[in-house]
Design an enzyme around this catalytic site. Structure first.
Site, PDB file in Angstrom:
ATOM      1  N   GLY A  41       0.763  -1.245   0.000  1.00 32.32           N
ATOM      2  CA  GLY A  41       0.000   0.000   0.000  1.00 32.32           C
ATOM      3  C   GLY A  41       0.790   1.290   0.000  1.00 32.32           C
ATOM      4  O   GLY A  41       0.302   2.323  -0.451  1.00 32.32           O
ATOM      5  N   GLU A  96       4.001   4.125   5.776  1.00 31.60           N
ATOM      6  CA  GLU A  96       2.779   3.309   5.689  1.00 31.60           C
ATOM      7  C   GLU A  96       1.692   4.104   4.971  1.00 31.60           C
ATOM      8  O   GLU A  96       1.659   5.337   5.048  1.00 31.60           O
ATOM      9  CB  GLU A  96       2.275   2.967   7.100  1.00 31.60           C
ATOM     10  CG  GLU A  96       2.811   1.680   7.671  1.00 31.60           C
ATOM     11  CD  GLU A  96       2.127   0.447   7.074  1.00 31.60           C
ATOM     12  OE1 GLU A  96       1.549   0.536   5.980  1.00 31.60           O
ATOM     13  OE2 GLU A  96       2.193  -0.605   7.728  1.00 31.60           O
ATOM     14  N   ASP A  97       0.791   3.403   4.304  1.00 36.40           N
ATOM     15  CA  ASP A  97      -0.376   4.091   3.750  1.00 36.40           C
ATOM     16  C   ASP A  97      -1.419   4.338   4.839  1.00 36.40           C
ATOM     17  O   ASP A  97      -2.034   5.392   4.896  1.00 36.40           O
ATOM     18  CB  ASP A  97      -0.976   3.307   2.567  1.00 36.40           C
ATOM     19  CG  ASP A  97      -1.288   1.857   2.923  1.00 36.40           C
ATOM     20  OD1 ASP A  97      -0.748   1.345   3.924  1.00 36.40           O
ATOM     21  OD2 ASP A  97      -2.081   1.235   2.198  1.00 36.40           O
ATOM     22  N   ASP A 100      -4.176   1.166  11.124  1.00 38.07           N
ATOM     23  CA  ASP A 100      -5.548   0.803  11.476  1.00 38.07           C
ATOM     24  C   ASP A 100      -5.522   0.287  12.930  1.00 38.07           C
ATOM     25  O   ASP A 100      -5.585   1.074  13.877  1.00 38.07           O
ATOM     26  CB  ASP A 100      -5.972  -0.266  10.460  1.00 38.07           C
ATOM     27  CG  ASP A 100      -7.447  -0.571  10.437  1.00 38.07           C
ATOM     28  OD1 ASP A 100      -8.100  -0.395  11.454  1.00 38.07           O
ATOM     29  OD2 ASP A 100      -7.944  -1.015   9.398  1.00 38.07           O
ATOM     30  N   THR A 101      -5.392  -1.033  13.121  1.00 34.09           N
ATOM     31  CA  THR A 101      -5.261  -1.539  14.498  1.00 34.09           C
ATOM     32  C   THR A 101      -3.927  -1.113  15.114  1.00 34.09           C
ATOM     33  O   THR A 101      -3.785  -1.047  16.338  1.00 34.09           O
ATOM     34  CB  THR A 101      -5.310  -3.083  14.524  1.00 34.09           C
ATOM     35  OG1 THR A 101      -4.202  -3.602  13.797  1.00 34.09           O
ATOM     36  CG2 THR A 101      -6.608  -3.605  13.941  1.00 34.09           C
ATOM     37  N   GLY A 102      -2.935  -0.865  14.268  1.00 36.53           N
ATOM     38  CA  GLY A 102      -1.596  -0.521  14.757  1.00 36.53           C
ATOM     39  C   GLY A 102      -0.714  -1.746  14.942  1.00 36.53           C
ATOM     40  O   GLY A 102       0.468  -1.616  15.272  1.00 36.53           O
ATOM     41  N   THR A 104       0.498  -3.856  12.690  1.00 36.76           N
ATOM     42  CA  THR A 104       1.591  -3.889  11.707  1.00 36.76           C
ATOM     43  C   THR A 104       2.673  -2.883  12.074  1.00 36.76           C
ATOM     44  O   THR A 104       3.863  -3.210  12.083  1.00 36.76           O
ATOM     45  CB  THR A 104       1.043  -3.580  10.294  1.00 36.76           C
ATOM     46  OG1 THR A 104      -0.030  -4.478  10.000  1.00 36.76           O
ATOM     47  CG2 THR A 104       2.122  -3.717   9.240  1.00 36.76           C
ATOM     48  N   PHE A 149     -14.094   2.371   4.415  1.00 33.43           N
ATOM     49  CA  PHE A 149     -13.150   1.663   3.552  1.00 33.43           C
ATOM     50  C   PHE A 149     -12.664   2.591   2.448  1.00 33.43           C
ATOM     51  O   PHE A 149     -13.448   3.061   1.628  1.00 33.43           O
ATOM     52  CB  PHE A 149     -13.817   0.420   2.958  1.00 33.43           C
ATOM     53  CG  PHE A 149     -12.817  -0.591   2.484  1.00 33.43           C
ATOM     54  CD1 PHE A 149     -12.429  -1.631   3.314  1.00 33.43           C
ATOM     55  CD2 PHE A 149     -12.232  -0.477   1.232  1.00 33.43           C
ATOM     56  CE1 PHE A 149     -11.478  -2.551   2.890  1.00 33.43           C
ATOM     57  CE2 PHE A 149     -11.286  -1.394   0.800  1.00 33.43           C
ATOM     58  CZ  PHE A 149     -10.909  -2.439   1.633  1.00 33.43           C
ATOM     59  N   ASP A 156      -5.993  -0.503  -1.760  1.00 34.15           N
ATOM     60  CA  ASP A 156      -6.720  -1.378  -2.677  1.00 34.15           C
ATOM     61  C   ASP A 156      -7.990  -1.961  -2.088  1.00 34.15           C
ATOM     62  O   ASP A 156      -8.212  -1.948  -0.875  1.00 34.15           O
ATOM     63  CB  ASP A 156      -5.828  -2.560  -3.064  1.00 34.15           C
ATOM     64  CG  ASP A 156      -5.727  -3.598  -1.944  1.00 34.15           C
ATOM     65  OD1 ASP A 156      -5.397  -3.206  -0.801  1.00 34.15           O
ATOM     66  OD2 ASP A 156      -6.011  -4.782  -2.205  1.00 34.15           O
ATOM     67  N   ARG A 162      -5.456   0.812  -6.764  1.00 30.62           N
ATOM     68  CA  ARG A 162      -4.246   1.407  -6.189  1.00 30.62           C
ATOM     69  C   ARG A 162      -3.742   2.583  -7.026  1.00 30.62           C
ATOM     70  O   ARG A 162      -3.063   3.466  -6.544  1.00 30.62           O
ATOM     71  CB  ARG A 162      -3.136   0.355  -6.086  1.00 30.62           C
ATOM     72  CG  ARG A 162      -3.408  -0.772  -5.096  1.00 30.62           C
ATOM     73  CD  ARG A 162      -2.119  -1.532  -4.809  1.00 30.62           C
ATOM     74  NE  ARG A 162      -2.319  -2.829  -4.187  1.00 30.62           N
ATOM     75  CZ  ARG A 162      -2.387  -3.061  -2.869  1.00 30.62           C
ATOM     76  NH1 ARG A 162      -2.295  -2.055  -2.031  1.00 30.62           N
ATOM     77  NH2 ARG A 162      -2.536  -4.274  -2.395  1.00 30.62           N
TER      78      ARG A 162
HETATM   79  C1  PRP Z   1      -2.591  -2.560   5.308  1.00 37.18           C
HETATM   80  C2  PRP Z   1      -1.729  -1.302   5.418  1.00 37.18           C
HETATM   81  C3  PRP Z   1      -0.909  -1.548   6.649  1.00 37.18           C
HETATM   82  C4  PRP Z   1      -1.792  -2.435   7.488  1.00 37.18           C
HETATM   83  C5  PRP Z   1      -2.413  -1.621   8.561  1.00 37.18           C
HETATM   84  O1  PRP Z   1      -1.875  -3.537   4.614  1.00 37.18           O
HETATM   85  O2  PRP Z   1      -0.932  -1.112   4.295  1.00 37.18           O
HETATM   86  O3  PRP Z   1       0.308  -2.172   6.343  1.00 37.18           O
HETATM   87  O4  PRP Z   1      -2.809  -2.988   6.642  1.00 37.18           O
HETATM   88  O5  PRP Z   1      -3.276  -2.406   9.340  1.00 37.18           O
HETATM   89  P1  PRP Z   1      -3.105  -2.580  10.901  1.00 37.18           P
HETATM   90  O6  PRP Z   1      -2.804  -1.230  11.501  1.00 37.18           O
HETATM   91  O7  PRP Z   1      -4.458  -3.108  11.315  1.00 37.18           O
HETATM   92  O8  PRP Z   1      -2.011  -3.566  11.153  1.00 37.18           O
HETATM   93  P2  PRP Z   1      -2.575  -4.797   3.931  1.00 37.18           P
HETATM   94  O9  PRP Z   1      -2.337  -6.004   4.807  1.00 37.18           O
HETATM   95  O10 PRP Z   1      -3.998  -4.475   3.599  1.00 37.18           O
HETATM   96  O11 PRP Z   1      -1.724  -5.019   2.623  1.00 37.18           O
HETATM   97  P3  PRP Z   1      -1.415  -4.035   1.392  1.00 37.18           P
HETATM   98  O12 PRP Z   1      -0.541  -2.911   1.906  1.00 37.18           O
HETATM   99  O13 PRP Z   1      -0.701  -4.906   0.436  1.00 37.18           O
HETATM  100  O14 PRP Z   1      -2.726  -3.508   0.842  1.00 37.18           O
END
Ligand code: PRP
Length: 177
Positions: A41, A96-97, A100-102, A104, A149, A156, A162
């Site tokens: 992303g 990061e794009d 969300d939950t944080g 990752t 969303f 995506d 994208r």
């Molecule tokens: C998305 C986004 C972050 C992650 C955030 O990736 O790019 O890396 O989710 O989510 P979190 O805060 O809940 O962890 P995704 O897994 O959708 O893959 P992509 O980047 O290939 O679209």
């Protein structure tokens, strides 16, 4: 039927990217920086961001997944590909794009700290704090967004959209016919 509704325009994004690049440049003051994009992303945002910064940078990418497609948000982050660049002693800026939950972002922060980075900061175009499940710090945030969303500008839906220059909310319309 699926429709796209404009959420953040191309000009709003570009203005924001310029502002973030300026903040980052001031903070690092000519120090070398390893900029790491989290695939997939982040690639559009990263490409724009690094071209607005006047700093000595290296670029690398990391690939993770936060859940299997069958089990959305299991809370488990898996590393698929780490960086190839050496990290020890470097200032790392993770791009990061969206946070969300944080989960990752928290995982990535730990990954670079474990490799001996001098500093680790996170820059995310979008932040969805209402979904947060960790206390991870996001150092640079472009836009705080509600729980909807979003697609476009790297984000995506089933690997589509994208390439769009702006961000759109994806809305499912019930076909009454
Ligand atoms: C998305 C986004 C972050 C992650 C955030 O990736 O790019 O890396 O989710 O989510 P979190 O805060 O809940 O962890 P995704 O897994 O959708 O893959 P992509 O980047 O290939 O679209």
């Amino acid at each position: 039927m699926t429709t796209l509704k404009l959420a953040i325009s191309e000009s709003q994004i570009q203005e924001c990217v310029g502002r973030l690049a300026q903040l980052i440049q001031v903070d690092y003051q000519d120090q070398p920086l390893l900029v790491v994009g989290a695939l997939n992303g982040s690639f559009v945002f990263l490409a724009d961001l690094i071209r607005r910064m006047n700093l000595p940078i290296q670029v690398d990418f990391i690939r993770l997944s936060s859940y299997d497609e069958s089990e959305k948000s299991s809370g488990t982050v898996r590393l698929h590909h780490g960086v190839r660049t050496s990290v020890a002693g470097k200032n790392v800026l993770v791009v990061e794009d969206i946070v969300d939950t944080g989960l990752t972002a928290q995982f990535i922060r730990g990954y670079f700290e474990d490799q001996g980075a001098a500093t680790v900061r996170i820059c995310s175009l979008l932040d969805k704090p209402v979904r947060r499940r960790t206390s991870v710090t996001v150092d640079y945030v472009g836009f705080e967004v509600p729980d909807e969303f979003l697609v476009g500008y790297g984000l995506d839906y089933n690997q589509q959209y994208r390439e769009l220059r702006a961000l759109y909310s994806l809305e499912e319309e019930i076909d009454g016919s």
